[in-house]
Design an enzyme around this catalytic site. Structure first.
Site, PDB file in Angstrom:
ATOM      1  N   HIS A   1      -3.746 -54.917 -11.546  1.00 19.27           N
ATOM      2  CA  HIS A   1      -4.631 -56.047 -11.470  1.00 19.27           C
ATOM      3  C   HIS A   1      -5.758 -55.589 -12.406  1.00 19.27           C
ATOM      4  O   HIS A   1      -6.036 -54.616 -12.726  1.00 19.27           O
ATOM      5  CB  HIS A   1      -5.386 -55.907 -10.093  1.00 19.27           C
ATOM      6  CG  HIS A   1      -5.914 -57.226  -9.608  1.00 19.27           C
ATOM      7  ND1 HIS A   1      -7.416 -57.270  -9.729  1.00 19.27           N
ATOM      8  CD2 HIS A   1      -5.720 -58.284  -9.006  1.00 19.27           C
ATOM      9  CE1 HIS A   1      -7.704 -58.364  -9.583  1.00 19.27           C
ATOM     10  NE2 HIS A   1      -6.793 -59.132  -8.865  1.00 19.27           N
TER      11      HIS A   1
ATOM     12  N   ASP B   1      -5.178 -47.785  -6.171  1.00 23.83           N
ATOM     13  CA  ASP B   1      -5.544 -48.940  -5.614  1.00 23.83           C
ATOM     14  C   ASP B   1      -4.634 -49.514  -4.495  1.00 23.83           C
ATOM     15  O   ASP B   1      -3.280 -49.580  -4.764  1.00 23.83           O
ATOM     16  CB  ASP B   1      -5.363 -49.918  -6.737  1.00 23.83           C
ATOM     17  CG  ASP B   1      -5.537 -51.514  -6.527  1.00 23.83           C
ATOM     18  OD1 ASP B   1      -5.611 -51.660  -5.040  1.00 23.83           O
ATOM     19  OD2 ASP B   1      -5.445 -52.417  -7.401  1.00 23.83           O
TER      20      ASP B   1
ATOM     21  N   GLN C   1      -2.557 -53.728  -1.660  1.00 27.50           N
ATOM     22  CA  GLN C   1      -1.713 -54.483  -1.355  1.00 27.50           C
ATOM     23  C   GLN C   1      -1.009 -53.619  -0.494  1.00 27.50           C
ATOM     24  O   GLN C   1       0.040 -53.770   0.418  1.00 27.50           O
ATOM     25  CB  GLN C   1      -0.913 -54.864  -2.429  1.00 27.50           C
ATOM     26  CG  GLN C   1      -1.369 -55.797  -3.584  1.00 27.50           C
ATOM     27  CD  GLN C   1      -1.760 -57.104  -2.868  1.00 27.50           C
ATOM     28  OE1 GLN C   1      -1.246 -57.502  -1.707  1.00 27.50           O
ATOM     29  NE2 GLN C   1      -2.984 -57.839  -3.009  1.00 27.50           N
TER      30      GLN C   1
ATOM     31  N   LYS D   1      -7.515 -58.183   2.728  1.00 32.29           N
ATOM     32  CA  LYS D   1      -6.149 -58.125   2.408  1.00 32.29           C
ATOM     33  C   LYS D   1      -5.529 -57.710   3.763  1.00 32.29           C
ATOM     34  O   LYS D   1      -4.230 -57.807   4.081  1.00 32.29           O
ATOM     35  CB  LYS D   1      -5.641 -57.140   1.491  1.00 32.29           C
ATOM     36  CG  LYS D   1      -6.354 -57.189   0.101  1.00 32.29           C
ATOM     37  CD  LYS D   1      -5.962 -58.637  -0.792  1.00 32.29           C
ATOM     38  CE  LYS D   1      -6.419 -58.724  -2.228  1.00 32.29           C
ATOM     39  NZ  LYS D   1      -5.916 -59.721  -2.740  1.00 32.29           N
TER      40      LYS D   1
ATOM     41  N   CYS E   1      -4.291 -62.214 -11.596  1.00 36.47           N
ATOM     42  CA  CYS E   1      -5.156 -61.284 -12.237  1.00 36.47           C
ATOM     43  C   CYS E   1      -4.348 -60.136 -12.895  1.00 36.47           C
ATOM     44  O   CYS E   1      -4.834 -59.105 -13.005  1.00 36.47           O
ATOM     45  CB  CYS E   1      -6.282 -60.722 -11.355  1.00 36.47           C
ATOM     46  SG  CYS E   1      -7.290 -62.116 -10.691  1.00 36.47           S
TER      47      CYS E   1
END
Length: 409
Positions: free
Chosen positions: A126, A203, A206, A229, A367
Site C-alpha cells: 500500500h 503492516d 489486513q 479494518k 492505493c
C-alpha cells in the site's frame, strides 16, 4: 476447529446493513477498505461521552481518573490481543499510515540509517508502506529496494534473498495484501532480517481482522494495526514496538504528555509509551478500538476467517464461470479478497453498475499504483468479505456481476 457463524445474530449487531441502496438490499463487500461497526463498539462511545468525558493522565478529578483508567485498560487489552510482552509496547496512533510514518521518522531521527544502508519493501505494498520509506531514503541517502512480485501475486523469495545483505537497515512489508489478499511469508522475512540485524516492520492492517496476531512469536520489531479494518472506529490504530527498540529511539512529535520536564534550556522526555503520544489522544477511539477487539474475540478469529474463506470460495467459483473474467492474486494462502477485471469492461463502470444493484465493492488501484503497473492495469474491482456477509450475498454478488457485464458489453 472452526465453528459455523450465526450470521443472523451477528447482523443484528450491525444495523447499518439493514438498508436498501437504489431499492435493493445492501450487500456490503468493501470490508478491506473499512469494516462496519457493531453496537457494542458504538455503545462504548456513548458511555464515554455520557459518563466520563475528560482529558486523561493529568487531571485529579473523578472524570479524569475514570477516563484515564479506561484508556489505559484499553492499552492493556490490546496488548493482550496481540500478545505483546508489555503494555508499554502499545503506542496509540490514528492508524497504520500514522504508525508507519512514526517508525520511519524515529529511525531517521536516530541517525542509525545512512547512505551506506538500504531499506527493503515489496511490490505488494500500500502507498502508506511505500512513501514513508521513500521519504526516509531521501533524507538519509539510503537505497530503497523492492521485492518483485510473481504472476500469482506472491513475493519472489529468491529475489528477496539477493536483495537483503549486511547493509539492510529495515525490511517493511505487509502481512496480507490489501489489493490481492495474498498472505505473505512474514515469518521467513523476519528471520532473514534478523540474520543481518535489520529492523522489521509489519503492516498488519489486513491481517488483524482475519488472523490471531502474536508479536512475540513473530519476533518482529514493529507491527501496525488500524481499528477501522477490524470493526472499530476510523482514526484509531496501534503501533507495537519492541521495548528495547522504542526506548533507544528519539521521539517524533513534541508537545504535552510526551515530556517529563520542560524548560527553555532543555526538555526531558517521558517514558514509554507516552514518549510517542504527544497531545490529547483519541481517548474514546482507543476505548472503542479495544471494544472491537473484544467483539472479534467473542466471535473467534478462527471462526471468522473460516466463514470468510467459505464465502470467497463460493464467489470465486461463480466468477470464474464468467467469460473473460480474470482474478488477480491467486496465492494458495490469501484472505477473503477477490480482485478482478473483465475483458472489455472498465473496473469503474462495473463498480458503478454493481452499486446500482445494491452491491458495494471497491474499484481503482487500491492505493497500490506500483502493483497495478506491475500487472499492466490501472485498477481492479475488489470484493472483500467479513463475518456478517452471507452465502446468499456471495451468490447474489456473482449474479449481479454477470448482469452488469451483460449490460456493459
Amino acid at each position: 476447529m472452526a465453528q459455523a457463524l450465526d450470521t443472523t445474530a451477528i447482523r443484528a449487531d450491525f444495523p447499518i446493513l439493514d438498508q436498501q441502496v437504489n431499492g435493493q438490499p445492501l450487500i456490503y463487500l468493501d470490508n478491506a477498505a473499512t469494516s462496519q461497526t457493531p453496537l457494542s463498539v458504538l455503545a462504548s462511545y456513548e458511555q464515554y461521552y455520557k459518563g466520563y468525558n475528560a482529558n486523561i493522565h493529568r487531571g485529579a478529578h473523578k472524570l479524569a481518573r475514570e477516563a484515564t483508567e479506561k484508556f489505559e485498560a484499553a492499552r492493556q487489552n490490546l496488548a493482550r490481543h496481540i500478545n505483546a510482552a508489555d503494555d508499554r509496547e502499545i503506542i496509540f496512533t490514528s492508524g497504520v499510515t500514522d504508525s508507519i510514518n512514526l517508525v520511519a521518522n524515529i529511525l531517521s531521527l536516530s541517525g542509525e540509517i545512512t547512505a551506506d544502508h538500504n531499506v527493503i519493501i515489496s511490490g505488494l505494498e500500500h502507498h502508506s508502506n511505500i512513501v514513508p520509506w521513500q521519504m526516509l531514503c531521501e533524507r538519509t541517502g539510503a537505497e530503497l529496494r523492492v521485492i518483485p512480485i510473481l504472476d500469482n501475486g506472491t513475493f519472489d523469495m529468491p529475489a528477496f534473498d539477493q536483495l537483503i545483505d549486511k547493509n539492510t537497515a529495515v525490511v517493511s512489508v505487509n502481512h496480507y495484501s490489501n489489493s490481492l489478499g495474498t498472505r505473505n511469508p512474514i515469518e521467513d522475512i523476519i528471520a532473514a532480517a534478523k540474520k543481518v540485524d535489520a529492523y522489521t516492520c509489519i503492516d498488519g492492517a489486513q491481517s488483524a481482522p482475519h488472523e490471531r496476531i502474536d508479536v512475540q512469536s513473530l519476533d518482529c520489531d514493529f507491527y501496525t494495526i488500524s481499528g477501522h479494518k477490524m470493526y472499530g472506529p476510523t482514526g484509531t490504530g496501534l503501533l507495537y514496538g519492541r521495548t528495547q527498540v522504542l526506548e533507544k529511539m528519539p521521539p517524533w512529535r513534541g508537545g504535552g504528555e510526551m515530556i517529563k520536564l520542560v524548560t527553555f534550556e532543555k526538555t526531558t522526555y517521558n517514558e514509554l509509551p507516552f514518549k510517542y503520544e504527544a497531545g490529547t489522544p483519541n481517548i474514546e477511539g482507543a476505548i472503542a478500538f479495544s471494544a472491537a477487539a473484544d467483539y472479534v474475540n467473542q466471535i473467534g478469529l478462527e471462526n471468522i476467517a473460516a466463514h470468510e474463506r467459505h464465502l470467497a470460495k463460493i464467489a470465486t467459483e461463480g466468477l470464474l464461470e464468467i467469460d473473460g473474467l480474470r482474478i488477480y492474486g491467486t496465492a494458495a494462502e490469501k484472505a477473503a479478497v477477490i480482485s478482478f477485471l473483465v475483458d472489455g469492461v472498465h473496473h469503474y463502470d462495473l463498480g458503478t453498475l454493481l452499486d446500482q444493484m445494491g452491491v458495494a465493492v471497491r474499484t481503482g488501484h487500491h492505493c497500490c499504483q506500483p502493483l497495478m503497473a506491475r500487472f499492466g492495469i490501472t485498477g481492479t474491482v475488489r470484493a472483500s468479505f467479513a463475518m456478517y456477509n452471507t452465502e446468499q450475498e456471495a451468490e447474489a454478488f456473482v449474479k449481479s456481476t454477470q448482469r452488469a457485464i451483460n449490460m456493459l458489453r
